[in-house]
Design a protein around this motif. Structure first.
Motif, PDB file in Angstrom:
ATOM      1  N   MET A 156       7.679  27.826  55.457  1.00 37.26           N
ATOM      2  CA  MET A 156       7.309  29.221  55.646  1.00 37.26           C
ATOM      3  C   MET A 156       7.261  29.905  54.278  1.00 37.26           C
ATOM      4  O   MET A 156       8.122  29.711  53.444  1.00 37.26           O
ATOM      5  N   ASP A 157       6.285  30.728  54.100  1.00 38.50           N
ATOM      6  CA  ASP A 157       6.104  31.445  52.841  1.00 38.50           C
ATOM      7  C   ASP A 157       7.145  32.558  52.744  1.00 38.50           C
ATOM      8  O   ASP A 157       7.184  33.473  53.563  1.00 38.50           O
ATOM      9  N   SER A 158       8.006  32.503  51.743  1.00 40.63           N
ATOM     10  CA  SER A 158       9.082  33.495  51.617  1.00 40.63           C
ATOM     11  C   SER A 158       8.569  34.870  51.216  1.00 40.63           C
ATOM     12  O   SER A 158       9.314  35.836  51.236  1.00 40.63           O
ATOM     13  N   ASP A 159       7.291  34.969  50.836  1.00 38.26           N
ATOM     14  CA  ASP A 159       6.719  36.264  50.471  1.00 38.26           C
ATOM     15  C   ASP A 159       6.200  37.039  51.680  1.00 38.26           C
ATOM     16  O   ASP A 159       5.868  38.216  51.558  1.00 38.26           O
ATOM     17  N   LEU A 160       6.137  36.384  52.833  1.00 36.53           N
ATOM     18  CA  LEU A 160       5.631  37.047  54.027  1.00 36.53           C
ATOM     19  C   LEU A 160       6.727  37.890  54.681  1.00 36.53           C
ATOM     20  O   LEU A 160       7.900  37.502  54.661  1.00 36.53           O
ATOM     21  N   PRO A 161       6.359  39.015  55.283  1.00 32.61           N
ATOM     22  CA  PRO A 161       7.360  39.821  55.987  1.00 32.61           C
ATOM     23  C   PRO A 161       7.956  39.033  57.157  1.00 32.61           C
ATOM     24  O   PRO A 161       7.292  38.197  57.756  1.00 32.61           O
ATOM     25  N   VAL A 162       9.197  39.308  57.469  1.00 32.52           N
ATOM     26  CA  VAL A 162       9.918  38.621  58.535  1.00 32.52           C
ATOM     27  C   VAL A 162      10.235  39.612  59.647  1.00 32.52           C
ATOM     28  O   VAL A 162      10.574  40.767  59.388  1.00 32.52           O
ATOM     29  N   VAL A 163      10.152  39.138  60.890  1.00 25.19           N
ATOM     30  CA  VAL A 163      10.513  39.929  62.054  1.00 25.19           C
ATOM     31  C   VAL A 163      11.659  39.215  62.753  1.00 25.19           C
ATOM     32  O   VAL A 163      11.576  38.018  63.035  1.00 25.19           O
ATOM     33  N   ASN A 164      12.737  39.933  63.014  1.00 22.44           N
ATOM     34  CA  ASN A 164      13.849  39.384  63.779  1.00 22.44           C
ATOM     35  C   ASN A 164      13.644  39.738  65.242  1.00 22.44           C
ATOM     36  O   ASN A 164      13.374  40.895  65.564  1.00 22.44           O
ATOM     37  N   LEU A 165      13.803  38.746  66.095  1.00 22.48           N
ATOM     38  CA  LEU A 165      13.575  38.920  67.515  1.00 22.48           C
ATOM     39  C   LEU A 165      14.802  38.450  68.273  1.00 22.48           C
ATOM     40  O   LEU A 165      15.239  37.313  68.100  1.00 22.48           O
ATOM     41  N   ARG A 166      15.337  39.331  69.097  1.00 21.94           N
ATOM     42  CA  ARG A 166      16.497  38.965  69.916  1.00 21.94           C
ATOM     43  C   ARG A 166      16.015  38.544  71.286  1.00 21.94           C
ATOM     44  O   ARG A 166      15.220  39.233  71.913  1.00 21.94           O
ATOM     45  N   LEU A 167      16.502  37.396  71.753  1.00 18.29           N
ATOM     46  CA  LEU A 167      16.156  36.871  73.073  1.00 18.29           C
ATOM     47  C   LEU A 167      17.424  36.604  73.858  1.00 18.29           C
ATOM     48  O   LEU A 167      18.464  36.277  73.279  1.00 18.29           O
ATOM     49  N   TRP A 168      17.311  36.702  75.164  1.00 19.17           N
ATOM     50  CA  TRP A 168      18.395  36.189  75.995  1.00 19.17           C
ATOM     51  C   TRP A 168      18.432  34.690  75.789  1.00 19.17           C
ATOM     52  O   TRP A 168      17.403  34.042  75.561  1.00 19.17           O
ATOM     53  N   ARG A 169      19.621  34.113  75.856  1.00 21.26           N
ATOM     54  CA  ARG A 169      19.742  32.668  75.671  1.00 21.26           C
ATOM     55  C   ARG A 169      18.878  31.931  76.670  1.00 21.26           C
ATOM     56  O   ARG A 169      18.245  30.920  76.334  1.00 21.26           O
ATOM     57  N   ALA A 170      18.814  32.405  77.907  1.00 22.26           N
ATOM     58  CA  ALA A 170      17.984  31.747  78.923  1.00 22.26           C
ATOM     59  C   ALA A 170      16.523  31.710  78.482  1.00 22.26           C
ATOM     60  O   ALA A 170      15.833  30.700  78.668  1.00 22.26           O
ATOM     61  N   ASP A 171      16.025  32.800  77.903  1.00 19.61           N
ATOM     62  CA  ASP A 171      14.652  32.812  77.394  1.00 19.61           C
ATOM     63  C   ASP A 171      14.469  31.745  76.318  1.00 19.61           C
ATOM     64  O   ASP A 171      13.466  31.022  76.304  1.00 19.61           O
ATOM     65  N   ALA A 172      15.423  31.661  75.408  1.00 21.02           N
ATOM     66  CA  ALA A 172      15.330  30.694  74.321  1.00 21.02           C
ATOM     67  C   ALA A 172      15.342  29.268  74.848  1.00 21.02           C
ATOM     68  O   ALA A 172      14.564  28.423  74.397  1.00 21.02           O
ATOM     69  N   VAL A 173      16.200  28.999  75.813  1.00 23.86           N
ATOM     70  CA  VAL A 173      16.286  27.652  76.395  1.00 23.86           C
ATOM     71  C   VAL A 173      14.966  27.288  77.070  1.00 23.86           C
ATOM     72  O   VAL A 173      14.417  26.200  76.865  1.00 23.86           O
ATOM     73  N   VAL A 174      14.434  28.205  77.885  1.00 23.98           N
ATOM     74  CA  VAL A 174      13.186  27.937  78.600  1.00 23.98           C
ATOM     75  C   VAL A 174      12.020  27.777  77.632  1.00 23.98           C
ATOM     76  O   VAL A 174      11.209  26.846  77.758  1.00 23.98           O
ATOM     77  N   LEU A 175      11.919  28.664  76.646  1.00 25.85           N
ATOM     78  CA  LEU A 175      10.834  28.553  75.666  1.00 25.85           C
ATOM     79  C   LEU A 175      10.936  27.268  74.847  1.00 25.85           C
ATOM     80  O   LEU A 175       9.928  26.586  74.625  1.00 25.85           O
ATOM     81  N   PHE A 176      12.132  26.923  74.397  1.00 28.72           N
ATOM     82  CA  PHE A 176      12.303  25.701  73.620  1.00 28.72           C
ATOM     83  C   PHE A 176      11.919  24.486  74.447  1.00 28.72           C
ATOM     84  O   PHE A 176      11.176  23.614  73.980  1.00 28.72           O
TER      85      PHE A 176
END
Length: 79
Positions: free
Chosen positions: A1-21
């Motif tokens: 990932m290019d360190s010069d690009l802006p970063v967005v932090n996104l909070r997810l429920w753990r269930a969302d993260a498990v299902v998406l992963f």
């Protein structure tokens, strides 16, 4: 990932993260409908972030945890 690009932090429920992963790990991204190649790259980037994130341990989710996460998210969908 290019360190010069802006970063967005996104909070997810753990269930969302498990299902998406789980979905990203089991989906052939070459078959996902896209309108621009950047969309496929963004999905691949999300997958890699799950793998790198020390504070989100979803990579070792068991089949039971995945099923429970799917059920939790789907129970109040309403559609």
């Amino acid at each position: 990932m290019d360190s010069d690009l802006p970063v967005v932090n996104l909070r997810l429920w753990r269930a969302d993260a498990v299902v998406l992963f789980d979905w990203l790990m089991t989906t052939d991204l070459n078959t996902v409908p896209i309108t621009h190649p950047a969309q496929k790259q963004a999905l691949a980037d999300v997958l890699s972030r799950f793998e790198w994130a020390a504070d989100v341990d979803v990579t070792g989710s068991t089949a039971e945890e995945i099923t429970a996460a799917q059920e939790e998210l789907a129970k109040d969908m309403g559609w």
